[in-house]
Scaffold this active site. Structure first.
Site, PDB file in Angstrom:
ATOM      1  N   LYS A  61       0.840  -1.217   0.000  1.00 16.01           N
ATOM      2  CA  LYS A  61       0.000   0.000   0.000  1.00 16.01           C
ATOM      3  C   LYS A  61       0.871   1.262   0.000  1.00 16.01           C
ATOM      4  O   LYS A  61       0.381   2.368   0.116  1.00 16.01           O
ATOM      5  CB  LYS A  61      -0.898   0.009   1.252  1.00 16.01           C
ATOM      6  CG  LYS A  61      -2.054  -0.951   1.198  1.00 16.01           C
ATOM      7  CD  LYS A  61      -2.699  -1.260   2.547  1.00 16.01           C
ATOM      8  CE  LYS A  61      -3.218  -0.173   3.347  1.00 16.01           C
ATOM      9  NZ  LYS A  61      -3.952  -0.619   4.567  1.00 16.01           N
TER      10      LYS A  61
ATOM     11  N   LYS B 149       2.642   2.272   2.360  1.00 13.94           N
ATOM     12  CA  LYS B 149       2.354   2.945   3.630  1.00 13.94           C
ATOM     13  C   LYS B 149       3.439   2.525   4.636  1.00 13.94           C
ATOM     14  O   LYS B 149       3.606   1.344   4.919  1.00 13.94           O
ATOM     15  CB  LYS B 149       0.981   2.484   4.132  1.00 13.94           C
ATOM     16  CG  LYS B 149       0.273   3.536   4.931  1.00 13.94           C
ATOM     17  CD  LYS B 149      -1.203   3.219   5.108  1.00 13.94           C
ATOM     18  CE  LYS B 149      -1.827   4.361   5.862  1.00 13.94           C
ATOM     19  NZ  LYS B 149      -3.270   4.289   5.915  1.00 13.94           N
TER      20      LYS B 149
HETATM   21  N1  C2G Z   1     -10.369   6.894   9.523  1.00  8.75           N
HETATM   22  C1  C2G Z   1     -11.364   7.784   9.923  1.00  8.75           C
HETATM   23  N2  C2G Z   1     -11.022   9.021  10.333  1.00  8.75           N
HETATM   24  C2  C2G Z   1      -9.730   9.404  10.373  1.00  8.75           C
HETATM   25  C3  C2G Z   1      -8.704   8.505   9.990  1.00  8.75           C
HETATM   26  C4  C2G Z   1      -9.058   7.234   9.561  1.00  8.75           C
HETATM   27  O1  C2G Z   1     -12.562   7.444   9.888  1.00  8.75           O
HETATM   28  N3  C2G Z   1      -9.431  10.663  10.807  1.00  8.75           N
HETATM   29  C5  C2G Z   1     -10.786   5.559   9.055  1.00  8.75           C
HETATM   30  C6  C2G Z   1     -10.380   5.306   7.604  1.00  8.75           C
HETATM   31  O2  C2G Z   1     -11.316   5.896   6.719  1.00  8.75           O
HETATM   32  C7  C2G Z   1     -10.403   3.779   7.561  1.00  8.75           C
HETATM   33  C8  C2G Z   1      -9.989   3.388   8.991  1.00  8.75           C
HETATM   34  O3  C2G Z   1     -10.137   4.566   9.810  1.00  8.75           O
HETATM   35  O4  C2G Z   1     -11.740   3.327   7.338  1.00  8.75           O
HETATM   36  C9  C2G Z   1      -8.553   2.928   9.060  1.00  8.75           C
HETATM   37  O5  C2G Z   1      -7.756   3.947   8.480  1.00  8.75           O
HETATM   38  P1  C2G Z   1      -6.295   3.535   7.950  1.00  8.75           P
HETATM   39  O6  C2G Z   1      -5.577   2.801   9.012  1.00  8.75           O
HETATM   40  O7  C2G Z   1      -5.673   4.736   7.319  1.00  8.75           O
HETATM   41  O8  C2G Z   1      -6.687   2.450   6.835  1.00  8.75           O
HETATM   42  P2  C2G Z   1      -6.249   2.434   5.302  1.00  8.75           P
HETATM   43  O9  C2G Z   1      -4.776   2.545   5.218  1.00  8.75           O
HETATM   44  O10 C2G Z   1      -7.098   3.406   4.613  1.00  8.75           O
HETATM   45  O11 C2G Z   1      -6.584   0.918   4.906  1.00  8.75           O
HETATM   46  O12 C2G Z   1      -8.246  -2.531   2.139  1.00  8.75           O
HETATM   47  C10 C2G Z   1      -8.520  -1.286   2.743  1.00  8.75           C
HETATM   48  C11 C2G Z   1      -7.286  -0.671   3.352  1.00  8.75           C
HETATM   49  O13 C2G Z   1      -6.586  -1.620   4.121  1.00  8.75           O
HETATM   50  C12 C2G Z   1      -7.694   0.540   4.201  1.00  8.75           C
END
Ligand code: C2G
Length: 154
Positions: A46, A48
């Protein structure tokens, strides 16, 4: 009666209020909440960089009230199998993914939820980096000034 099962996927690095608010809302949508936490290897796919290793991120999420099961997220392609395996009723994720998972609609309801404003792991990292880049003597001087000011008010 079959339990209403919700699933979501994410990295959940440096667990913060945005993650908590999302999981709290998801747990209210049904009877069972499954969270697939991205493995360290999958985060590389990703593009990340994560600070907290998978085992710790998974343990934190598993201990959040309302989360019933944590599974590893290894790849993009596992979602349909997961939805079938766990008889998922709702796939939900933050709005930053709006439209990206509509291909799951034939298998379950797909929801994109509002993100929590003003908080993100990226922002936390930036603030941390900014703080750590301040020369130590400047921080010490600031503390000395605060101490001196406190004395004036004693
Ligand atoms: N999130 C949120 N508000 C934030 C930050 C994050 O609602 N201020 C939500 C994101 O939208 C996501 C969840 O928290 O639904 C987890 O965020 P991340 O750890 O950044 O996940 P991500 O890297 O987007 O992984 O297959 C899907 C991916 O694995 C999603």
């Amino acid at each position: 009666m079959k339990k209403k099962t919700i699933i979501t996927y994410g990295t959940f690095d440096m667990f913060h209020i945005g993650h908590l608010r999302l999981l709290q809302r998801l747990s209210k949508l049904g009877d069972e909440l499954i969270v697939a936490v991205s493995t360290d290897e999958f985060n590389k796919q990703k593009n990340k960089t994560v600070l907290i290793p998978f085992e710790q991120r998974a343990e934190i999420v598993a201990n959040i009230k309302g989360v019933d099961k944590v599974i590893p997220e290894y790849c993009w392609e596992q979602k349909i199998d997961d939805i079938k395996k766990y008889e998922v009723d709702i796939f939900a994720i933050g709005k930053d993914w709006e439209g990206k998972f509509d291909f799951l609609k034939p298998y379950c309801e797909v929801l994109y939820l509002e993100r929590t404003k003003e908080i993100s792991t990226t922002q936390l990292k930036k603030s941390l980096t900014r703080f750590l880049s301040i020369p130590k003597e400047d921080i010490l001087n600031a503390f000395k000034v605060i101490e001196a000011l406190k004395k004036d008010f004693e």
